[in-house]
Motif scaffolding. Structure first.
Motif, PDB file in Angstrom:
ATOM      1  N   VAL A   1       0.827  -1.205   0.000  1.00  0.00           N
ATOM      2  CA  VAL A   1       0.000   0.000   0.000  1.00  0.00           C
ATOM      3  C   VAL A   1       0.867   1.264   0.000  1.00  0.00           C
ATOM      4  N   ALA A   2       2.067   1.173   0.554  1.00  0.00           N
ATOM      5  CA  ALA A   2       2.957   2.336   0.664  1.00  0.00           C
ATOM      6  C   ALA A   2       3.489   2.812  -0.687  1.00  0.00           C
ATOM      7  N   GLY A   3       3.431   1.985  -1.716  1.00  0.00           N
ATOM      8  CA  GLY A   3       3.946   2.412  -3.015  1.00  0.00           C
ATOM      9  C   GLY A   3       3.571   1.454  -4.129  1.00  0.00           C
ATOM     10  N   ARG A   4       3.074   2.002  -5.219  1.00  0.00           N
ATOM     11  CA  ARG A   4       2.668   1.178  -6.360  1.00  0.00           C
ATOM     12  C   ARG A   4       3.825   0.406  -6.985  1.00  0.00           C
ATOM     13  N   ALA A   5       5.025   0.926  -6.860  1.00  0.00           N
ATOM     14  CA  ALA A   5       6.190   0.279  -7.469  1.00  0.00           C
ATOM     15  C   ALA A   5       6.818  -0.768  -6.561  1.00  0.00           C
ATOM     16  N   HIS A   6       6.265  -1.000  -5.383  1.00  0.00           N
ATOM     17  CA  HIS A   6       6.833  -1.989  -4.461  1.00  0.00           C
ATOM     18  C   HIS A   6       6.616  -3.390  -5.012  1.00  0.00           C
ATOM     19  N   ARG A   7       7.654  -4.225  -4.872  1.00  0.00           N
ATOM     20  CA  ARG A   7       7.622  -5.564  -5.457  1.00  0.00           C
ATOM     21  C   ARG A   7       8.072  -6.620  -4.455  1.00  0.00           C
ATOM     22  N   LEU A   8       7.493  -7.820  -4.610  1.00  0.00           N
ATOM     23  CA  LEU A   8       7.884  -9.008  -3.861  1.00  0.00           C
ATOM     24  C   LEU A   8       8.157 -10.105  -4.881  1.00  0.00           C
ATOM     25  N   HIS A   9       9.378 -10.628  -4.903  1.00  0.00           N
ATOM     26  CA  HIS A   9       9.762 -11.720  -5.792  1.00  0.00           C
ATOM     27  C   HIS A   9      10.133 -12.911  -4.923  1.00  0.00           C
ATOM     28  N   ILE A  10       9.474 -14.038  -5.174  1.00  0.00           N
ATOM     29  CA  ILE A  10       9.709 -15.251  -4.398  1.00  0.00           C
ATOM     30  C   ILE A  10      10.119 -16.368  -5.353  1.00  0.00           C
ATOM     31  N   ALA A  11      11.244 -17.004  -5.068  1.00  0.00           N
ATOM     32  CA  ALA A  11      11.695 -18.177  -5.826  1.00  0.00           C
ATOM     33  C   ALA A  11      11.714 -19.367  -4.875  1.00  0.00           C
ATOM     34  N   LEU A  12      11.007 -20.420  -5.233  1.00  0.00           N
ATOM     35  CA  LEU A  12      10.885 -21.614  -4.392  1.00  0.00           C
ATOM     36  C   LEU A  12      11.229 -22.861  -5.193  1.00  0.00           C
ATOM     37  N   HIS A  13      11.806 -23.842  -4.511  1.00  0.00           N
ATOM     38  CA  HIS A  13      11.979 -25.150  -5.147  1.00  0.00           C
ATOM     39  C   HIS A  13      10.629 -25.843  -5.268  1.00  0.00           C
ATOM     40  N   GLU A  14       9.794 -25.723  -4.235  1.00  0.00           N
ATOM     41  CA  GLU A  14       8.517 -26.439  -4.179  1.00  0.00           C
ATOM     42  C   GLU A  14       7.401 -25.480  -3.784  1.00  0.00           C
TER      43      GLU A  14
ATOM     44  N   MET B   1       0.065  -7.367  -9.566  1.00  0.00           N
ATOM     45  CA  MET B   1       1.140  -6.746 -10.329  1.00  0.00           C
ATOM     46  C   MET B   1       2.394  -6.536  -9.477  1.00  0.00           C
ATOM     47  N   SER B   2       2.268  -6.747  -8.168  1.00  0.00           N
ATOM     48  CA  SER B   2       3.375  -6.484  -7.257  1.00  0.00           C
ATOM     49  C   SER B   2       4.107  -7.738  -6.801  1.00  0.00           C
ATOM     50  N   ILE B   3       3.496  -8.911  -6.991  1.00  0.00           N
ATOM     51  CA  ILE B   3       4.062 -10.155  -6.464  1.00  0.00           C
ATOM     52  C   ILE B   3       4.302 -11.136  -7.608  1.00  0.00           C
ATOM     53  N   GLU B   4       5.501 -11.707  -7.636  1.00  0.00           N
ATOM     54  CA  GLU B   4       5.824 -12.783  -8.571  1.00  0.00           C
ATOM     55  C   GLU B   4       6.354 -13.962  -7.774  1.00  0.00           C
ATOM     56  N   ILE B   5       5.827 -15.143  -8.076  1.00  0.00           N
ATOM     57  CA  ILE B   5       6.271 -16.362  -7.411  1.00  0.00           C
ATOM     58  C   ILE B   5       6.745 -17.340  -8.484  1.00  0.00           C
ATOM     59  N   HIS B   6       7.998 -17.748  -8.380  1.00  0.00           N
ATOM     60  CA  HIS B   6       8.612 -18.642  -9.362  1.00  0.00           C
ATOM     61  C   HIS B   6       9.030 -19.966  -8.731  1.00  0.00           C
ATOM     62  N   ARG B   7       9.166 -20.962  -9.588  1.00  0.00           N
ATOM     63  CA  ARG B   7       9.724 -22.274  -9.228  1.00  0.00           C
ATOM     64  C   ARG B   7      11.113 -22.353  -9.845  1.00  0.00           C
ATOM     65  N   THR B   8      12.073 -22.823  -9.059  1.00  0.00           N
ATOM     66  CA  THR B   8      13.431 -22.961  -9.573  1.00  0.00           C
ATOM     67  C   THR B   8      13.518 -24.122 -10.554  1.00  0.00           C
ATOM     68  N   ILE B   9      14.443 -24.000 -11.488  1.00  0.00           N
ATOM     69  CA  ILE B   9      14.710 -25.057 -12.469  1.00  0.00           C
ATOM     70  C   ILE B   9      16.223 -25.188 -12.627  1.00  0.00           C
ATOM     71  N   GLN B  10      16.644 -26.204 -13.301  1.00  0.00           N
ATOM     72  CA  GLN B  10      18.048 -26.440 -13.639  1.00  0.00           C
ATOM     73  C   GLN B  10      18.951 -26.366 -12.408  1.00  0.00           C
ATOM     74  N   GLN B  11      20.107 -25.700 -12.542  1.00  0.00           N
ATOM     75  CA  GLN B  11      21.094 -25.662 -11.466  1.00  0.00           C
ATOM     76  C   GLN B  11      20.597 -24.913 -10.227  1.00  0.00           C
ATOM     77  N   ALA B  12      19.617 -24.063 -10.364  1.00  0.00           N
ATOM     78  CA  ALA B  12      19.091 -23.328  -9.207  1.00  0.00           C
ATOM     79  C   ALA B  12      18.499 -24.281  -8.178  1.00  0.00           C
ATOM     80  N   ARG B  13      18.111 -25.462  -8.595  1.00  0.00           N
ATOM     81  CA  ARG B  13      17.533 -26.449  -7.674  1.00  0.00           C
ATOM     82  C   ARG B  13      18.570 -26.977  -6.685  1.00  0.00           C
ATOM     83  N   ASP B  14      19.839 -26.707  -6.930  1.00  0.00           N
ATOM     84  CA  ASP B  14      20.903 -27.124  -6.013  1.00  0.00           C
ATOM     85  C   ASP B  14      21.046 -26.186  -4.812  1.00  0.00           C
TER      86      ASP B  14
END
Length: 168
Positions: A63-76, A96-109
């Motif tokens: 709420v404090a800012g439209r440009a604020h972002r949260l990026h989450i990278a998870l194995h599972e 538009m502020s939150i992205e949640i990704h799953r790791t692939i390839q070498q990032a899974r290590d």
């Protein structure tokens, strides 16, 4: 003469040995964020992301800012989908502020979860099976290598959880 403003927060570095200390440290890192929060974890289990207090802190951040972002990278990311309804509600409210990704390839290590605020504060667990971690608040020197690590993990990840539910 230093380029640091006189009223800038002083760096604070501490070692952590318990899960309770880690939860408090993660809260402190999130509270210090002014633009972007980046998270890498195996599942996000036992990190407090379904607590009322954490949900309220993240909502306040968005709420404090439209440009604020949260990026989450998870194995599972399945754990988040099952066990973190408050975080999923925030995802629906601020898609538009939150992205949640799953790791692939070498990032899974990767086995060392962390939370980074902007480019200055970090909580870093040395290995996901141990309770030992560090927290460094307002310390670019401590946060920069972890931020670079996150960028490498993010490059080797793909979108995993969205605000909309597709399928039947």
């Amino acid at each position: 003469m230093s380029d640091t403003p006189a009223n800038a927060p002083k760096p604070d570095y501490r070692q952590i040995t318990s899960e309770a200390e880690s939860l408090a440290a993660i809260d402190a890192v999130i509270a210090s964020a002014q633009r972007t929060i980046r998270i890498f974890d195996i599942t996000l289990a036992r990190r407090g992301f379904n607590s009322v207090a954490r949900s309220e802190a993240l909502q306040k951040f968005f709420v404090a800012g439209r440009a604020h972002r949260l990026h989450i990278a998870l194995h599972e990311p399945e754990h988040l989908e099952r066990e973190c309804p408050r975080l999923l509600m925030l995802l629906r409210r601020f898609p538009m502020s939150i992205e949640i990704h799953r790791t692939i390839q070498q990032a899974r290590d990767a086995t060392d979860p962390f939370v980074i605020a902007d480019d200055h504060s970090v909580w870093h667990q040395l290995h996901f099976t141990q309770s030992r971690a560090i927290v460094a608040l307002h310390s670019h020197a401590d946060a920069t290598p972890i931020l670079q690590r996150f960028e490498e993990i993010w490059e080797l990840s793909e979108p995993a959880v969205s605000a909309t539910t597709l399928g039947l």
